[in-house]
Design a protein around this motif. Structure first.
Motif, PDB file in Angstrom:
ATOM      1  N   MET A  95      48.640  65.904  33.892  1.00 29.77           N
ATOM      2  CA  MET A  95      47.249  65.871  34.360  1.00 29.77           C
ATOM      3  C   MET A  95      46.896  64.483  34.863  1.00 29.77           C
ATOM      4  O   MET A  95      47.356  63.491  34.310  1.00 29.77           O
ATOM      5  N   ALA A  96      46.083  64.436  35.893  1.00 28.89           N
ATOM      6  CA  ALA A  96      45.704  63.130  36.457  1.00 28.89           C
ATOM      7  C   ALA A  96      44.896  62.342  35.420  1.00 28.89           C
ATOM      8  O   ALA A  96      44.186  62.916  34.605  1.00 28.89           O
ATOM      9  N   LYS A  97      45.049  61.027  35.483  1.00 29.20           N
ATOM     10  CA  LYS A  97      44.274  60.156  34.591  1.00 29.20           C
ATOM     11  C   LYS A  97      42.800  60.288  34.905  1.00 29.20           C
ATOM     12  O   LYS A  97      42.420  60.446  36.062  1.00 29.20           O
ATOM     13  N   LYS A  98      41.949  60.168  33.876  1.00 26.31           N
ATOM     14  CA  LYS A  98      40.513  60.111  34.134  1.00 26.31           C
ATOM     15  C   LYS A  98      40.244  58.853  34.943  1.00 26.31           C
ATOM     16  O   LYS A  98      40.769  57.787  34.604  1.00 26.31           O
ATOM     17  N   PRO A  99      39.438  58.951  36.005  1.00 28.77           N
ATOM     18  CA  PRO A  99      39.311  57.767  36.856  1.00 28.77           C
ATOM     19  C   PRO A  99      38.857  56.503  36.126  1.00 28.77           C
ATOM     20  O   PRO A  99      39.289  55.423  36.469  1.00 28.77           O
ATOM     21  N   GLU A 100      37.992  56.625  35.090  1.00 32.59           N
ATOM     22  CA  GLU A 100      37.549  55.363  34.460  1.00 32.59           C
ATOM     23  C   GLU A 100      38.683  54.621  33.768  1.00 32.59           C
ATOM     24  O   GLU A 100      38.616  53.418  33.576  1.00 32.59           O
ATOM     25  N   LYS A 101      39.762  55.368  33.467  1.00 29.58           N
ATOM     26  CA  LYS A 101      40.935  54.722  32.849  1.00 29.58           C
ATOM     27  C   LYS A 101      41.629  53.786  33.836  1.00 29.58           C
ATOM     28  O   LYS A 101      42.470  52.984  33.455  1.00 29.58           O
ATOM     29  N   LEU A 102      41.302  53.941  35.102  1.00 30.46           N
ATOM     30  CA  LEU A 102      41.939  53.094  36.115  1.00 30.46           C
ATOM     31  C   LEU A 102      41.382  51.671  36.114  1.00 30.46           C
ATOM     32  O   LEU A 102      41.891  50.800  36.794  1.00 30.46           O
ATOM     33  N   TRP A 103      40.309  51.457  35.341  1.00 31.14           N
ATOM     34  CA  TRP A 103      39.889  50.061  35.095  1.00 31.14           C
ATOM     35  C   TRP A 103      40.809  49.490  34.025  1.00 31.14           C
ATOM     36  O   TRP A 103      40.677  49.799  32.851  1.00 31.14           O
ATOM     37  N   GLN A 104      41.736  48.653  34.439  1.00 33.69           N
ATOM     38  CA  GLN A 104      42.635  48.036  33.451  1.00 33.69           C
ATOM     39  C   GLN A 104      41.888  46.973  32.679  1.00 33.69           C
ATOM     40  O   GLN A 104      42.110  46.749  31.501  1.00 33.69           O
ATOM     41  N   THR A 105      41.008  46.284  33.393  1.00 33.87           N
ATOM     42  CA  THR A 105      40.084  45.345  32.771  1.00 33.87           C
ATOM     43  C   THR A 105      38.707  45.804  33.217  1.00 33.87           C
ATOM     44  O   THR A 105      38.508  46.049  34.407  1.00 33.87           O
ATOM     45  N   PRO A 106      37.732  45.943  32.301  1.00 33.38           N
ATOM     46  CA  PRO A 106      36.399  46.383  32.736  1.00 33.38           C
ATOM     47  C   PRO A 106      35.824  45.429  33.785  1.00 33.38           C
ATOM     48  O   PRO A 106      36.090  44.217  33.737  1.00 33.38           O
ATOM     49  N   ALA A 107      35.065  45.987  34.721  1.00 30.06           N
ATOM     50  CA  ALA A 107      34.519  45.199  35.837  1.00 30.06           C
ATOM     51  C   ALA A 107      33.813  43.941  35.333  1.00 30.06           C
ATOM     52  O   ALA A 107      33.958  42.850  35.902  1.00 30.06           O
ATOM     53  N   ASP A 108      33.064  44.101  34.269  1.00 35.15           N
ATOM     54  CA  ASP A 108      32.329  43.003  33.678  1.00 35.15           C
ATOM     55  C   ASP A 108      33.226  41.786  33.383  1.00 35.15           C
ATOM     56  O   ASP A 108      32.897  40.646  33.712  1.00 35.15           O
ATOM     57  N   ASP A 109      34.380  42.062  32.775  1.00 38.45           N
ATOM     58  CA  ASP A 109      35.304  40.968  32.432  1.00 38.45           C
ATOM     59  C   ASP A 109      36.109  40.507  33.638  1.00 38.45           C
ATOM     60  O   ASP A 109      36.409  39.333  33.789  1.00 38.45           O
ATOM     61  N   ALA A 110      36.468  41.467  34.481  1.00 36.80           N
ATOM     62  CA  ALA A 110      37.321  41.123  35.619  1.00 36.80           C
ATOM     63  C   ALA A 110      36.579  40.275  36.655  1.00 36.80           C
ATOM     64  O   ALA A 110      37.209  39.517  37.394  1.00 36.80           O
ATOM     65  N   LEU A 111      35.256  40.419  36.709  1.00 34.60           N
ATOM     66  CA  LEU A 111      34.511  39.787  37.801  1.00 34.60           C
ATOM     67  C   LEU A 111      33.615  38.628  37.374  1.00 34.60           C
ATOM     68  O   LEU A 111      33.137  37.870  38.215  1.00 34.60           O
ATOM     69  N   ARG A 112      33.369  38.519  36.080  1.00 33.37           N
ATOM     70  CA  ARG A 112      32.483  37.447  35.605  1.00 33.37           C
ATOM     71  C   ARG A 112      33.056  36.086  35.999  1.00 33.37           C
ATOM     72  O   ARG A 112      34.231  35.819  35.805  1.00 33.37           O
ATOM     73  N   TRP A 113      32.216  35.269  36.596  1.00 33.38           N
ATOM     74  CA  TRP A 113      32.686  33.975  37.095  1.00 33.38           C
ATOM     75  C   TRP A 113      33.079  33.057  35.946  1.00 33.38           C
ATOM     76  O   TRP A 113      32.336  32.900  34.975  1.00 33.38           O
ATOM     77  N   VAL A 114      34.245  32.455  36.083  1.00 34.26           N
ATOM     78  CA  VAL A 114      34.703  31.463  35.109  1.00 34.26           C
ATOM     79  C   VAL A 114      34.568  30.105  35.790  1.00 34.26           C
ATOM     80  O   VAL A 114      35.172  29.875  36.848  1.00 34.26           O
ATOM     81  N   ARG A 115      33.737  29.266  35.224  1.00 34.46           N
ATOM     82  CA  ARG A 115      33.482  27.952  35.816  1.00 34.46           C
ATOM     83  C   ARG A 115      34.762  27.227  36.174  1.00 34.46           C
ATOM     84  O   ARG A 115      35.694  27.204  35.382  1.00 34.46           O
ATOM     85  N   GLY A 116      34.762  26.649  37.358  1.00 33.77           N
ATOM     86  CA  GLY A 116      35.905  25.847  37.762  1.00 33.77           C
ATOM     87  C   GLY A 116      36.980  26.642  38.499  1.00 33.77           C
ATOM     88  O   GLY A 116      37.916  26.070  39.037  1.00 33.77           O
TER      89      GLY A 116
END
Ligand code: AMP
Ligand code: MG
Length: 286
Positions: free
Chosen positions: A1-22
């Motif tokens: 069975m195909a993976k549930k699409p939300e499982k395709l976030w390996q890292t949640p958007a919040d963590d993957a996109l939050r700006w890290v200074r520098g």
């Protein structure tokens, strides 16, 4: 069975996109899809499946505001021309009930606006309790276009970083959850999008000859964005940096950020301020 699409976030958007200074903004890959392991089709599928939840969460916020609650959400969208801010508004914000949205676009200050401090028009546009506020450009232009075009002396715009942080801390303390999104397209992608605006009569209205001048100053804009991100990404008002060459990814990412923000408010439905059984009996007898 195909993976549930939300499982395709390996890292949640919040963590993957939050700006890290520098982080070096110059090294950003605008075609990347941080955190997301799926294809375009999976992304579109997930985004569509989020619509009912996003609408439900926004309705809870609205109901909360109608019943005396003080929470609101402010989505700030920054990005150079053609970065896709308008598309985010149509496709992401467009999934919720428009009566609960307060949208404001900020352009060159008008004569009236110039008579006041730069935060005047911003304060006037802040979301009221229960609303989702959306800023298309924002107070941050004061350290972007103002800096690059030398509209104020350096010693003036330099003070704005601190003012912006103090302002946002105050807004957050009053109950507004702030989510700041900076969208980035590559120079080549921007060129293609501007070319399309010139090719298509239905897009001429979006074209501004000044956009070419902005292109000639891209390195200065990147430097200004770098410093804005480093200095104004705070715990109460973090920046999320979204690569936007792939429109489907940028829209999916902002959908996830907005859904996550609304979820974090943990709003239930306001209880009835009347006796439900009594009202049922009255209705039946009417
Ligand atoms: P648009 O978003 O395409 O409608 O363009 C709005 C324009 O207003 C952009 O060129 C911005 O750089 C400009 N703008 C926004 N805020 C300011 C500001 N505080 N001072 C000067 N120009 C601004
Ligand atoms: Mg424009």
């Amino acid at each position: 069975m195909a993976k549930k699409p939300e499982k395709l976030w390996q890292t949640p958007a919040d963590d993957a996109l939050r700006w890290v200074r520098g982080t070096d903004l110059d090294a950003l890959d605008e075609s990347a899809t941080p955190g997301w392991a799926g294809k375009r089709r999976d992304g579109e599928e997930l985004m569509a499946s989020r619509a009912p939840e996003l609408a439900d969460l926004q309705e809870r916020l609205f109901a909360h505001g109608r019943t005396g609650g003080d929470r609101s959400v402010l989505l700030v969208l920054q990005g150079l021309d053609t970065a896709g801010k308008g598309g985010i508004v149509r496709h992401v914000v467009g999934m919720v009930d428009p009566q609960g949205v307060q949208h404001t676009g900020f352009g060159v200050p008008t004569e009236e606006e110039k008579e006041h401090g730069y935060l005047w028009r911003i304060r006037n546009a802040l979301p009221r309790p229960g609303y989702l506020g959306v800023f298309d450009r924002s107070h941050h232009e004061q350290v972007l276009v103002v800096r690059v075009n030398r509209l104020e002396p350096q010693k003036t715009w330099r003070k704005h970083y601190r003012e912006l942080n103090e302002f946002e801390a105050e807004v957050a303390a009053s109950g507004t959850l702030i989510v700041k999104v900076a969208l980035f397209v590559s120079a080549e992608e921007q060129k293609e999008r501007l070319a399309e605006r010139l090719e298509r009569p239905d897009k001429h209205w979006k074209y501004d000859p000044g956009d070419i001048d902005v292109r000639s100053k891209l390195p200065q804009y990147i430097a200004a964005y770098q410093e804005m991100l480093d200095r104004t990404s705070t715990d109460v008002a973090p920046w999320y940096v979204v690569p936007a060459n792939r429109k489907w990814y940028a829209r999916l990412a902002v959908t996830e950020l907005l859904t996550g923000a609304l979820r974090s408010l943990e709003l239930g439905w306001p209880p009835a301020d009347f006796d439900v059984e009594t009202e049922k009996a009255r209705l039946a007898a009417s």
